[in-house]
Design a protein around this motif. Structure first.
Motif, PDB file in Angstrom:
ATOM      1  N   LEU A  82       0.834  -1.206   0.000  1.00 45.59           N
ATOM      2  CA  LEU A  82       0.000   0.000   0.000  1.00 45.59           C
ATOM      3  C   LEU A  82       0.869   1.257   0.000  1.00 45.59           C
ATOM      4  O   LEU A  82       0.599   2.213  -0.735  1.00 45.59           O
ATOM      5  N   VAL A  83       1.935   1.260   0.800  1.00 41.23           N
ATOM      6  CA  VAL A  83       2.864   2.404   0.818  1.00 41.23           C
ATOM      7  C   VAL A  83       3.496   2.575  -0.561  1.00 41.23           C
ATOM      8  O   VAL A  83       3.610   3.699  -1.075  1.00 41.23           O
ATOM      9  N   GLN A  84       3.878   1.471  -1.195  1.00 38.67           N
ATOM     10  CA  GLN A  84       4.474   1.534  -2.526  1.00 38.67           C
ATOM     11  C   GLN A  84       3.470   2.105  -3.537  1.00 38.67           C
ATOM     12  O   GLN A  84       3.823   2.939  -4.369  1.00 38.67           O
ATOM     13  N   ARG A  85       2.214   1.675  -3.474  1.00 40.60           N
ATOM     14  CA  ARG A  85       1.189   2.192  -4.389  1.00 40.60           C
ATOM     15  C   ARG A  85       0.950   3.684  -4.165  1.00 40.60           C
ATOM     16  O   ARG A  85       0.764   4.442  -5.117  1.00 40.60           O
ATOM     17  N   LYS A  86       0.940   4.115  -2.894  1.00 44.71           N
ATOM     18  CA  LYS A  86       0.761   5.548  -2.600  1.00 44.71           C
ATOM     19  C   LYS A  86       1.920   6.365  -3.153  1.00 44.71           C
ATOM     20  O   LYS A  86       1.724   7.464  -3.690  1.00 44.71           O
ATOM     21  N   LEU A  87       3.114   5.845  -3.027  1.00 46.96           N
ATOM     22  CA  LEU A  87       4.274   6.543  -3.572  1.00 46.96           C
ATOM     23  C   LEU A  87       4.169   6.640  -5.094  1.00 46.96           C
ATOM     24  O   LEU A  87       4.419   7.699  -5.687  1.00 46.96           O
ATOM     25  N   SER A  88       3.738   5.550  -5.731  1.00 49.40           N
ATOM     26  CA  SER A  88       3.547   5.560  -7.191  1.00 49.40           C
ATOM     27  C   SER A  88       2.450   6.538  -7.591  1.00 49.40           C
ATOM     28  O   SER A  88       2.585   7.260  -8.587  1.00 49.40           O
ATOM     29  N   ALA A  89       1.364   6.592  -6.815  1.00 44.74           N
ATOM     30  CA  ALA A  89       0.273   7.531  -7.107  1.00 44.74           C
ATOM     31  C   ALA A  89       0.747   8.979  -6.952  1.00 44.74           C
ATOM     32  O   ALA A  89       0.364   9.853  -7.739  1.00 44.74           O
ATOM     33  N   THR A  90       1.588   9.221  -5.955  1.00 42.03           N
ATOM     34  CA  THR A  90       2.130  10.569  -5.766  1.00 42.03           C
ATOM     35  C   THR A  90       2.974  10.975  -6.963  1.00 42.03           C
ATOM     36  O   THR A  90       2.878  12.109  -7.451  1.00 42.03           O
ATOM     37  N   LEU A  91       3.785  10.050  -7.456  1.00 41.88           N
ATOM     38  CA  LEU A  91       4.597  10.343  -8.641  1.00 41.88           C
ATOM     39  C   LEU A  91       3.700  10.630  -9.842  1.00 41.88           C
ATOM     40  O   LEU A  91       3.966  11.551 -10.627  1.00 41.88           O
ATOM     41  N   GLU A  92       2.631   9.873  -9.999  1.00 37.99           N
ATOM     42  CA  GLU A  92       1.702  10.104 -11.112  1.00 37.99           C
ATOM     43  C   GLU A  92       1.033  11.466 -10.991  1.00 37.99           C
ATOM     44  O   GLU A  92       0.781  12.122 -11.998  1.00 37.99           O
ATOM     45  N   ASN A  93       0.739  11.895  -9.763  1.00 37.32           N
ATOM     46  CA  ASN A  93       0.138  13.222  -9.568  1.00 37.32           C
ATOM     47  C   ASN A  93       1.063  14.339 -10.043  1.00 37.32           C
ATOM     48  O   ASN A  93       0.592  15.407 -10.423  1.00 37.32           O
ATOM     49  N   PHE A  94       2.359  14.093  -9.996  1.00 39.46           N
ATOM     50  CA  PHE A  94       3.337  15.072 -10.481  1.00 39.46           C
ATOM     51  C   PHE A  94       3.686  14.842 -11.942  1.00 39.46           C
ATOM     52  O   PHE A  94       4.667  15.396 -12.444  1.00 39.46           O
ATOM     53  N   ASN A  95       2.893  14.000 -12.624  1.00 41.79           N
ATOM     54  CA  ASN A  95       3.084  13.710 -14.051  1.00 41.79           C
ATOM     55  C   ASN A  95       4.413  12.999 -14.313  1.00 41.79           C
ATOM     56  O   ASN A  95       5.026  13.179 -15.355  1.00 41.79           O
ATOM     57  N   VAL A  96       4.872  12.221 -13.342  1.00 43.90           N
ATOM     58  CA  VAL A  96       6.104  11.449 -13.488  1.00 43.90           C
ATOM     59  C   VAL A  96       5.734  10.092 -14.068  1.00 43.90           C
ATOM     60  O   VAL A  96       4.838   9.420 -13.559  1.00 43.90           O
ATOM     61  N   THR A  97       6.405   9.720 -15.144  1.00 41.37           N
ATOM     62  CA  THR A  97       6.155   8.424 -15.775  1.00 41.37           C
ATOM     63  C   THR A  97       7.467   7.682 -15.956  1.00 41.37           C
ATOM     64  O   THR A  97       8.524   8.294 -16.133  1.00 41.37           O
ATOM     65  N   ALA A  98       7.359   6.352 -15.924  1.00 41.59           N
ATOM     66  CA  ALA A  98       8.536   5.514 -16.175  1.00 41.59           C
ATOM     67  C   ALA A  98       8.820   5.531 -17.679  1.00 41.59           C
ATOM     68  O   ALA A  98       7.896   5.591 -18.492  1.00 41.59           O
ATOM     69  N   ILE A  99      10.093   5.473 -18.011  1.00 39.50           N
ATOM     70  CA  ILE A  99      10.487   5.438 -19.425  1.00 39.50           C
ATOM     71  C   ILE A  99      10.414   3.986 -19.889  1.00 39.50           C
ATOM     72  O   ILE A  99      11.064   3.114 -19.325  1.00 39.50           O
ATOM     73  N   GLU A 100       9.598   3.750 -20.909  1.00 37.35           N
ATOM     74  CA  GLU A 100       9.485   2.407 -21.488  1.00 37.35           C
ATOM     75  C   GLU A 100      10.767   2.143 -22.276  1.00 37.35           C
ATOM     76  O   GLU A 100      11.183   2.956 -23.090  1.00 37.35           O
ATOM     77  N   ALA A 101      11.386   0.989 -22.019  1.00 37.69           N
ATOM     78  CA  ALA A 101      12.684   0.748 -22.646  1.00 37.69           C
ATOM     79  C   ALA A 101      12.781  -0.605 -23.343  1.00 37.69           C
ATOM     80  O   ALA A 101      13.322  -0.678 -24.450  1.00 37.69           O
ATOM     81  N   ILE A 102      12.300  -1.674 -22.746  1.00 45.18           N
ATOM     82  CA  ILE A 102      12.516  -3.014 -23.306  1.00 45.18           C
ATOM     83  C   ILE A 102      11.869  -3.116 -24.681  1.00 45.18           C
ATOM     84  O   ILE A 102      10.698  -2.806 -24.879  1.00 45.18           O
ATOM     85  N   GLY A 103      12.704  -3.546 -25.648  1.00 43.42           N
ATOM     86  CA  GLY A 103      12.257  -3.698 -27.026  1.00 43.42           C
ATOM     87  C   GLY A 103      12.328  -2.413 -27.840  1.00 43.42           C
ATOM     88  O   GLY A 103      12.212  -2.447 -29.063  1.00 43.42           O
ATOM     89  N   GLU A 104      12.528  -1.287 -27.191  1.00 41.69           N
ATOM     90  CA  GLU A 104      12.616   0.004 -27.886  1.00 41.69           C
ATOM     91  C   GLU A 104      14.022   0.186 -28.449  1.00 41.69           C
ATOM     92  O   GLU A 104      14.997  -0.313 -27.886  1.00 41.69           O
ATOM     93  N   PRO A 105      14.155   0.909 -29.557  1.00 46.33           N
ATOM     94  CA  PRO A 105      15.503   1.223 -30.052  1.00 46.33           C
ATOM     95  C   PRO A 105      16.232   2.097 -29.034  1.00 46.33           C
ATOM     96  O   PRO A 105      15.616   2.933 -28.372  1.00 46.33           O
TER      97      PRO A 105
END
Length: 190
Positions: free
Chosen positions: A121-144
């Motif tokens: 739950l703490v991990q999900r809240k931290l992820s939700a907080t990052l999303e609120n700041f428009n922070v996204t993970a960079i998709e990498a696998i399979g990408e050039p």
């Protein structure tokens, strides 16, 4: 009438005529000077219109400069906010990484404990907080491989991905909008 009186009257009449001529000459001279010195109404109107156009042009320029200054200040304020947010998020990313590593390496016998739900739950809240700041993970696998988004650690031969594509992610990268906070640490297919 005596000759003297007639001569006096003639002289007086001559003086009156001469004074009248001088008066007319003076009046004409005054008109000439007035025409040369004082502009006509049309000239005054043209000068006033030119002055009004100059004032209007200066006013419009100052309005444009003010609008541009306001836009610059707003952009600077937004950049400052983004920089401050990125700085704070960058300091939180190691915590996010630690949560991810901990969840990936959980032993099977612990996965059913109730206290783990609290940590998740703490991990999900931290992820939700990052999303609120428009922070996204960079998709990498399979990408050039993109040096703007990825930092290559090594290359390894693989049949699963074509050469130059990202085949493994060692550390997830993140971005705010289009701005990269931290590039992904990746292994590139050879």
């Amino acid at each position: 009438m005596s000759e003297e009186k007639v001569a006096e009257e003639i002289q007086e009449d001559a003086a009156d005529v001469e004074a009248a001529d001088n008066g007319q000459a003076v009046a004409e001279s005054v008109e000439d000077v007035t025409e040369q010195v004082l502009p006509t109404l049309e000239e005054q109107l043209a000068a006033a219109e030119a002055e009004a156009a100059d004032f209007k042009d200066r006013w419009m320029r100052s309005q444009a400069e003010f609008a541009n200054a306001r836009k610059r200040m707003e952009k600077q304020r937004l950049d400052t906010y983004t920089n401050a947010t990125a700085s704070v998020i960058e300091k939180l990313l190691p915590v996010v990484d630690d949560f991810e590593r901990a969840m990936e390496s959980l032993p099977e016998d612990i996965r059913e404990h109730s206290w783990l739900e609290g940590i998740q739950l703490v991990q999900r809240k931290l992820s939700a907080t990052l999303e609120n700041f428009n922070v996204t993970a960079i998709e990498a696998i399979g990408e050039p491989f993109d040096p703007n988004l990825h930092e290559a650690i090594t290359q390894e031969p693989t049949d699963e991905f074509e050469s130059g594509a990202v085949c493994r992610v060692l550390q997830t990268g993140y971005k705010i909008g289009d701005r990269v906070i931290r590039p992904s640490l990746v292994v590139v297919a050879a």
